[in-house]
Design a protein around this motif. Sequence first.
Motif: not given
Length: 191
Positions: A101, A106, A109-110, A112, A172-173, A176, A180
């Motif tokens: 990824t 972070d 990500m937040e 998005d 988390r990754k 994300y 996406q």
Amino acid sequence: MEPRDDNHYINEVIAGNTASFAVLIDRHKDLVYTIVLNITRNREDAEEVAQDVFLKAFQKLATFRKESSFQTWLYRIAYNEAISKVRKNKVKLLDLEEEITGNIPDEEMEEDVAGLDEQEQKLVITRILDKLPEIDRVLVSLFYLENQPVTEISEVTGLGESNVKVRLHRVRKKIYSDLQQILKKRTLSII
């Protein structure tokens, strides 16, 4: 009357007042059920395993050494019983597959996720969590939903603290990455 701690009720049960165990069940039934459901992914199995957890805890209460909290000890039983149930159902436990990824911050990500309204966020996150292996759903549930510290998660799951941190980071990754893809499909469907 001020509520008493778990140890008070444990001592009462060991002394013969078995009705005191009902207080312990009431205090911990929701999280036990959540842990078990996250692993078994089946409500009927989760209910059965949760009952087995409390039965086993009751039977083994005299062996509880109080080296950790009763909550941690009980959640460890729940975790182990749920894993055993899954194995008995011949469902293979999968490790989180390693996905590339990149080194995504972070904050990105937040941003998005913040582009979605609250209902869309819940829907997308639920869909992504459903795809995760049992252990990773448990980690996410304990850490993010139940606000349990890494040390307690480590005791409950039997994973080392650094392993818990690494798995949470990977989850988390992965979330994300999946997010996406969902956002990309959503954008393409709008165009």
